[in-house]
Design an enzyme around this catalytic site. Structure first.
Site, mmCIF file in Angstrom:
data_model
loop_
_atom_site.group_PDB
_atom_site.id
_atom_site.type_symbol
_atom_site.label_atom_id
_atom_site.label_comp_id
_atom_site.label_asym_id
_atom_site.label_seq_id
_atom_site.Cartn_x
_atom_site.Cartn_y
_atom_site.Cartn_z
ATOM 1 N N PRO A 17 57.472 67.783 118.264
ATOM 2 C CA PRO A 17 57.208 68.299 116.941
ATOM 3 C C PRO A 17 55.831 66.949 116.782
ATOM 4 O O PRO A 17 55.241 66.186 117.198
ATOM 5 C CB PRO A 17 58.712 67.200 116.679
ATOM 6 C CG PRO A 17 59.212 65.999 117.664
ATOM 7 C CD PRO A 17 58.055 67.332 119.056
ATOM 8 N N ASN A 18 55.187 67.705 115.353
ATOM 9 C CA ASN A 18 54.407 66.773 115.142
ATOM 10 C C ASN A 18 52.674 67.378 115.470
ATOM 11 O O ASN A 18 51.485 66.809 115.306
ATOM 12 C CB ASN A 18 54.277 65.912 114.771
ATOM 13 C CG ASN A 18 55.150 65.606 113.874
ATOM 14 O OD1 ASN A 18 55.313 66.056 112.836
ATOM 15 N ND2 ASN A 18 56.394 64.361 114.272
ATOM 16 N N ARG A 25 45.494 64.632 112.547
ATOM 17 C CA ARG A 25 46.787 63.734 112.936
ATOM 18 C C ARG A 25 46.161 62.726 114.067
ATOM 19 O O ARG A 25 46.309 62.544 114.978
ATOM 20 C CB ARG A 25 47.926 64.459 113.526
ATOM 21 C CG ARG A 25 48.606 63.236 113.321
ATOM 22 C CD ARG A 25 49.841 63.835 114.711
ATOM 23 N NE ARG A 25 51.041 63.388 115.061
ATOM 24 C CZ ARG A 25 51.882 63.168 116.185
ATOM 25 N NH1 ARG A 25 51.832 63.741 117.484
ATOM 26 N NH2 ARG A 25 53.254 61.914 115.453
ATOM 27 N N TYR A 30 45.294 60.360 118.381
ATOM 28 C CA TYR A 30 45.306 61.323 119.784
ATOM 29 C C TYR A 30 43.593 62.496 120.053
ATOM 30 O O TYR A 30 44.339 63.555 120.048
ATOM 31 C CB TYR A 30 46.629 62.265 118.878
ATOM 32 C CG TYR A 30 47.830 61.217 118.698
ATOM 33 C CD1 TYR A 30 47.879 61.444 119.759
ATOM 34 C CD2 TYR A 30 48.160 61.562 117.927
ATOM 35 C CE1 TYR A 30 49.046 61.113 119.695
ATOM 36 C CE2 TYR A 30 49.064 60.617 117.130
ATOM 37 C CZ TYR A 30 49.731 60.437 118.434
ATOM 38 O OH TYR A 30 51.385 59.657 118.674
ATOM 39 N N ASN A 81 55.308 67.421 125.943
ATOM 40 C CA ASN A 81 55.506 66.360 125.150
ATOM 41 C C ASN A 81 56.342 66.834 124.366
ATOM 42 O O ASN A 81 56.453 66.972 123.377
ATOM 43 C CB ASN A 81 53.780 66.542 124.466
ATOM 44 C CG ASN A 81 53.585 65.386 124.209
ATOM 45 O OD1 ASN A 81 54.371 64.249 123.750
ATOM 46 N ND2 ASN A 81 52.120 65.593 123.731
ATOM 47 N N ALA A 84 57.522 62.441 118.926
ATOM 48 C CA ALA A 84 59.099 61.506 118.695
ATOM 49 C C ALA A 84 60.625 61.231 119.341
ATOM 50 O O ALA A 84 61.066 60.417 119.973
ATOM 51 C CB ALA A 84 58.704 61.385 117.319
ATOM 52 N N GLU A 105 57.173 65.166 132.278
ATOM 53 C CA GLU A 105 56.613 64.169 130.826
ATOM 54 C C GLU A 105 55.357 64.077 130.507
ATOM 55 O O GLU A 105 54.954 63.407 131.444
ATOM 56 C CB GLU A 105 57.580 63.688 130.642
ATOM 57 C CG GLU A 105 57.232 62.851 128.759
ATOM 58 C CD GLU A 105 58.389 61.664 128.735
ATOM 59 O OE1 GLU A 105 59.576 61.286 130.111
ATOM 60 O OE2 GLU A 105 58.277 60.945 128.420
ATOM 61 N N HIS A 107 53.134 62.717 127.514
ATOM 62 C CA HIS A 107 52.087 62.137 126.428
ATOM 63 C C HIS A 107 50.481 61.931 126.497
ATOM 64 O O HIS A 107 49.751 61.681 126.978
ATOM 65 C CB HIS A 107 52.279 60.951 126.325
ATOM 66 C CG HIS A 107 54.178 60.431 125.971
ATOM 67 N ND1 HIS A 107 54.973 61.144 125.239
ATOM 68 C CD2 HIS A 107 55.281 60.165 127.672
ATOM 69 C CE1 HIS A 107 55.642 61.077 125.491
ATOM 70 N NE2 HIS A 107 55.975 60.512 127.074
ATOM 71 N N ARG A 114 51.585 50.965 122.913
ATOM 72 C CA ARG A 114 51.965 51.416 121.333
ATOM 73 C C ARG A 114 52.920 50.630 121.140
ATOM 74 O O ARG A 114 53.564 49.557 121.472
ATOM 75 C CB ARG A 114 52.170 52.727 121.355
ATOM 76 C CG ARG A 114 50.526 52.722 121.980
ATOM 77 C CD ARG A 114 50.501 54.605 120.978
ATOM 78 N NE ARG A 114 50.756 54.823 120.329
ATOM 79 C CZ ARG A 114 51.031 55.834 119.469
ATOM 80 N NH1 ARG A 114 51.390 57.344 120.125
ATOM 81 N NH2 ARG A 114 51.202 55.865 117.739
HETATM 82 C C1 DQA Z 1 53.451 61.074 121.530
HETATM 83 C C2 DQA Z 1 53.568 59.331 121.759
HETATM 84 C C3 DQA Z 1 54.435 59.947 120.855
HETATM 85 O O1 DQA Z 1 55.443 57.907 120.445
HETATM 86 C C4 DQA Z 1 54.949 60.292 119.894
HETATM 87 O O2 DQA Z 1 55.640 60.972 118.719
HETATM 88 C C5 DQA Z 1 54.373 61.555 119.262
HETATM 89 C C6 DQA Z 1 52.876 61.879 120.937
HETATM 90 C C7 DQA Z 1 51.947 61.494 122.423
HETATM 91 O O3 DQA Z 1 51.653 62.334 122.896
HETATM 92 O O4 DQA Z 1 51.256 59.998 122.651
HETATM 93 O O5 DQA Z 1 54.609 62.344 118.773
HETATM 94 O O6 DQA Z 1 54.280 62.461 122.405
#
Ligand code: DQA
Length: 153
Positions: A17-18, A25, A30, A81, A84, A105, A107, A114
């Site tokens: 998501p996102n 963003r 990021y 990835n 959240a 996984e 990120h 964080r």
């Molecule tokens: C993320 C880290 C997560 O905490 C966050 O909600 C994201 C991006 C990252 O790629 O750093 O959406 O997965």
């Protein structure tokens, strides 16, 4: 969707998501690279090391689950990835645990540097490993890691 036809092994790359908002963003966290450019980098790296990749982004948990469920037989491994969902989706964890495919996984940000709520991953215990904090390179490192796992290194 990006597909490389010539490579032997196919990897499913899932953005949660996102991540469709990458490039606009929270660029302080990021970076400036958009999702399309990131997928292009992933494809290029995969081709370089002899892997094929399909990249998808889903905001909904259900779509991510469906994609993971359909992965066996089509893919040799998964890079995800979970965004959240990392921090609370037991459903996503169960899907990854249930499909018997090696998964990594990733990120972009270092989730351990964080907020406290980001410092716990419910996904990490069911994947081969986690790569966190290297920006777009996290995905490229994951490709190399999966290739090693698939080749039995
Ligand atoms: C993320 C880290 C997560 O905490 C966050 O909600 C994201 C991006 C990252 O790629 O750093 O959406 O997965």
């Amino acid at each position: 969707m990006f597909l490389s036809m010539n490579a032997e092994k196919k990897i499913l790359v899932l953005h949660g998501p996102n991540l469709n908002l990458l490039g606009s963003r929270e660029i302080n966290i990021y970076g400036h690279m958009g999702l399309e450019e990131l997928n292009g980098l992933i494809l290029k790296e995969a081709e370089k090391i002899g892997l094929a990749v399909n990249c998808f982004q889903f905001n909904s948990e259900g779509a991510l689950l469906d994609c993971i469920h359909s992965a066996p037989g089509k893919y040799s491994g998964i890079i995800i990835n979970p965004g959240a969902y990392t921090h609370y989706s037991i459903a996503l964890r169960d899907a990854l645990a249930g499909v018997h495919l090696p998964a990594v996984e990733v990120h972009l940000s270092n989730i351990y540097a964080r907020e406290a709520f980001r410092q716990r991953s419910v996904i990490a215990p069911v994947v081969y490993g986690q790569i966190s904090g290297f920006g777009p390179q996290s995905y490229l490192l994951a490709l190399r890691a999966l290739q090693g796992i698939i080749c039995g290194l």
